[in-house]
Design a protein around this motif. Structure first.
Motif, PDB file in Angstrom:
ATOM      1  N   THR A  39       0.850  -1.189   0.000  1.00 53.59           N
ATOM      2  CA  THR A  39       0.000   0.000   0.000  1.00 53.59           C
ATOM      3  C   THR A  39       0.881   1.232   0.000  1.00 53.59           C
ATOM      4  OG1 THR A  39      -0.145   0.025   2.400  1.00 53.59           O
ATOM      5  CG2 THR A  39      -1.885  -1.145   1.215  1.00 53.59           C
ATOM      6  N   PHE A  40       0.306   2.361  -0.343  1.00 61.86           N
ATOM      7  CA  PHE A  40       1.036   3.628  -0.408  1.00 61.86           C
ATOM      8  C   PHE A  40       0.458   4.563   0.645  1.00 61.86           C
ATOM      9  CE2 PHE A  40       1.728   7.880  -2.314  1.00 61.86           C
ATOM     10  CZ  PHE A  40       3.114   7.854  -2.344  1.00 61.86           C
ATOM     11  N   ASP A  41       1.315   5.071   1.515  1.00 61.76           N
ATOM     12  CA  ASP A  41       0.839   5.942   2.590  1.00 61.76           C
ATOM     13  C   ASP A  41       0.942   7.422   2.252  1.00 61.76           C
ATOM     14  OD1 ASP A  41       3.533   6.544   2.805  1.00 61.76           O
ATOM     15  OD2 ASP A  41       3.720   5.900   4.893  1.00 61.76           O
ATOM     16  N   GLY A  42       1.172   7.755   0.985  1.00 64.14           N
ATOM     17  CA  GLY A  42       1.319   9.148   0.558  1.00 64.14           C
ATOM     18  C   GLY A  42       2.767   9.568   0.445  1.00 64.14           C
ATOM     19  N   VAL A  43       3.664   8.804   1.051  1.00 58.65           N
ATOM     20  CA  VAL A  43       5.085   9.128   1.016  1.00 58.65           C
ATOM     21  C   VAL A  43       5.896   7.959   0.464  1.00 58.65           C
ATOM     22  CG1 VAL A  43       7.087   9.776   2.418  1.00 58.65           C
ATOM     23  CG2 VAL A  43       4.836  10.677   2.998  1.00 58.65           C
ATOM     24  N   ALA A  44       5.560   6.738   0.892  1.00 58.49           N
ATOM     25  CA  ALA A  44       6.353   5.567   0.503  1.00 58.49           C
ATOM     26  C   ALA A  44       5.450   4.342   0.359  1.00 58.49           C
ATOM     27  CB  ALA A  44       7.432   5.298   1.545  1.00 58.49           C
ATOM     28  N   CYS A  45       5.968   3.366  -0.364  1.00 58.50           N
ATOM     29  CA  CYS A  45       5.261   2.092  -0.482  1.00 58.50           C
ATOM     30  C   CYS A  45       5.525   1.286   0.787  1.00 58.50           C
ATOM     31  CB  CYS A  45       5.752   1.311  -1.696  1.00 58.50           C
ATOM     32  SG  CYS A  45       5.316   2.099  -3.253  1.00 58.50           S
ATOM     33  N   ILE A  46       4.471   0.764   1.358  1.00 61.91           N
ATOM     34  CA  ILE A  46       4.584   0.011   2.605  1.00 61.91           C
ATOM     35  C   ILE A  46       4.090  -1.410   2.346  1.00 61.91           C
ATOM     36  CG2 ILE A  46       3.792  -0.167   4.993  1.00 61.91           C
ATOM     37  CD1 ILE A  46       3.394   2.876   4.911  1.00 61.91           C
ATOM     38  N   PRO A  47       4.896  -2.425   2.681  1.00 61.98           N
ATOM     39  CA  PRO A  47       4.449  -3.812   2.475  1.00 61.98           C
ATOM     40  C   PRO A  47       3.243  -4.133   3.368  1.00 61.98           C
ATOM     41  CG  PRO A  47       6.665  -3.754   3.438  1.00 61.98           C
ATOM     42  CD  PRO A  47       6.222  -2.347   3.253  1.00 61.98           C
ATOM     43  N   CYS A  48       2.490  -5.098   2.934  1.00 61.54           N
ATOM     44  CA  CYS A  48       1.339  -5.545   3.725  1.00 61.54           C
ATOM     45  C   CYS A  48       1.832  -6.119   5.051  1.00 61.54           C
ATOM     46  CB  CYS A  48       0.552  -6.609   2.960  1.00 61.54           C
ATOM     47  SG  CYS A  48      -0.249  -5.980   1.473  1.00 61.54           S
ATOM     48  N   GLU A  49       1.014  -5.984   6.078  1.00 62.70           N
ATOM     49  CA  GLU A  49       1.344  -6.530   7.392  1.00 62.70           C
ATOM     50  C   GLU A  49       1.206  -8.048   7.372  1.00 62.70           C
ATOM     51  OE1 GLU A  49      -1.023  -4.733  10.427  1.00 62.70           O
ATOM     52  OE2 GLU A  49      -0.572  -2.707   9.738  1.00 62.70           O
ATOM     53  N   ALA A  50       1.786  -8.704   8.349  1.00 65.54           N
ATOM     54  CA  ALA A  50       1.658 -10.157   8.479  1.00 65.54           C
ATOM     55  C   ALA A  50       0.184 -10.526   8.557  1.00 65.54           C
ATOM     56  CB  ALA A  50       2.389 -10.631   9.732  1.00 65.54           C
ATOM     57  N   GLY A  51      -0.185 -11.587   7.853  1.00 66.31           N
ATOM     58  CA  GLY A  51      -1.577 -12.019   7.847  1.00 66.31           C
ATOM     59  C   GLY A  51      -2.415 -11.357   6.777  1.00 66.31           C
ATOM     60  N   THR A  52      -1.768 -10.538   5.933  1.00 62.13           N
ATOM     61  CA  THR A  52      -2.462  -9.887   4.824  1.00 62.13           C
ATOM     62  C   THR A  52      -1.612 -10.019   3.557  1.00 62.13           C
ATOM     63  OG1 THR A  52      -1.485  -7.700   5.215  1.00 62.13           O
ATOM     64  CG2 THR A  52      -3.541  -8.207   6.374  1.00 62.13           C
ATOM     65  N   PHE A  53      -2.232  -9.776   2.399  1.00 62.57           N
ATOM     66  CA  PHE A  53      -1.520  -9.841   1.121  1.00 62.57           C
ATOM     67  C   PHE A  53      -2.175  -8.890   0.130  1.00 62.57           C
ATOM     68  CE2 PHE A  53      -5.100 -12.522   0.431  1.00 62.57           C
ATOM     69  CZ  PHE A  53      -5.369 -12.467  -0.924  1.00 62.57           C
ATOM     70  N   LYS A  54      -1.491  -8.646  -0.963  1.00 61.01           N
ATOM     71  CA  LYS A  54      -2.017  -7.825  -2.043  1.00 61.01           C
ATOM     72  C   LYS A  54      -1.622  -8.486  -3.354  1.00 61.01           C
ATOM     73  CE  LYS A  54      -1.820  -3.197  -3.807  1.00 61.01           C
ATOM     74  NZ  LYS A  54      -0.930  -2.059  -3.815  1.00 61.01           N
ATOM     75  N   ALA A  55      -2.619  -8.943  -4.123  1.00 63.44           N
ATOM     76  CA  ALA A  55      -2.365  -9.730  -5.323  1.00 63.44           C
ATOM     77  C   ALA A  55      -2.039  -8.886  -6.546  1.00 63.44           C
ATOM     78  CB  ALA A  55      -3.560 -10.627  -5.614  1.00 63.44           C
ATOM     79  N   VAL A  56      -2.274  -7.594  -6.511  1.00 62.18           N
ATOM     80  CA  VAL A  56      -2.004  -6.718  -7.657  1.00 62.18           C
ATOM     81  C   VAL A  56      -1.076  -5.594  -7.235  1.00 62.18           C
ATOM     82  CG1 VAL A  56      -4.185  -7.224  -8.819  1.00 62.18           C
ATOM     83  CG2 VAL A  56      -4.075  -5.344  -7.206  1.00 62.18           C
ATOM     84  N   THR A  57      -0.315  -5.076  -8.193  1.00 60.94           N
ATOM     85  CA  THR A  57       0.557  -3.948  -7.897  1.00 60.94           C
ATOM     86  C   THR A  57      -0.237  -2.652  -8.024  1.00 60.94           C
ATOM     87  OG1 THR A  57       1.258  -3.857 -10.205  1.00 60.94           O
ATOM     88  CG2 THR A  57       2.627  -5.135  -8.697  1.00 60.94           C
ATOM     89  N   GLY A  58       0.293  -1.588  -7.477  1.00 63.09           N
ATOM     90  CA  GLY A  58      -0.380  -0.296  -7.557  1.00 63.09           C
ATOM     91  C   GLY A  58      -1.201  -0.008  -6.315  1.00 63.09           C
ATOM     92  N   ALA A  59      -2.046   0.991  -6.454  1.00 62.03           N
ATOM     93  CA  ALA A  59      -2.878   1.410  -5.327  1.00 62.03           C
ATOM     94  C   ALA A  59      -3.860   0.304  -4.959  1.00 62.03           C
ATOM     95  CB  ALA A  59      -3.639   2.678  -5.679  1.00 62.03           C
ATOM     96  N   GLY A  60      -4.206   0.254  -3.719  1.00 56.30           N
ATOM     97  CA  GLY A  60      -5.171  -0.736  -3.256  1.00 56.30           C
ATOM     98  C   GLY A  60      -4.869  -1.182  -1.845  1.00 56.30           C
TER      99      GLY A  60
END
Length: 114
Positions: free
Chosen positions: A1-22
């Protein structure tokens, strides 16, 4: 995810299957079929069901992993074998005209055919 300043990896127990915002999605916590357990999710994919590998020779799986995300599926010895600790030992006595009863026994059980 993007916090407005940097890309932040998903926390443990979560995932993101696509790149980009979301948003990051929560990993599945459902059980699998008999003989399977749920593998851990990665940063980019949900967990998938994996085959258990904890049963001894001469046995079959009788349940899924317990807990659901552990390679610890329930198993029982096949007919003609009995459970001795974490092994299946061969039954040594079967009278003529008899057959072994159910699987999963902790002692050999047989019944006469006639």
């Amino acid at each position: 995810t993007f916090d407005g300043v940097a890309c932040i990896p998903c926390e443990a127990g979560t995932f993101k299957a696509v790149t980009g915002a979301g948003e990051c999605l929560v990993c599945t916590a459902s059980s699998c079929r008999v003989g399977e357990y749920l593998g851990y999710c990665a940063l980019d994919s949900d967990g998938t069901c994996l085959e258990c590998s904890n049963k001894p020779l001469h046995s079959v799986y009788v349940s899924a992993g317990d807990p659901f995300d552990s390679n610890s599926c329930g198993w029982g010895c096949t007919a003609g074998y009995f459970q001795l600790a974490s092994e299946c030992s061969s039954c040594t006595f079967l009278p003529d005209h008899a057959f072994y009863l159910t699987m999963g026994a902790t002692q050999c059980q047989w019944e006469c055919v006639v």
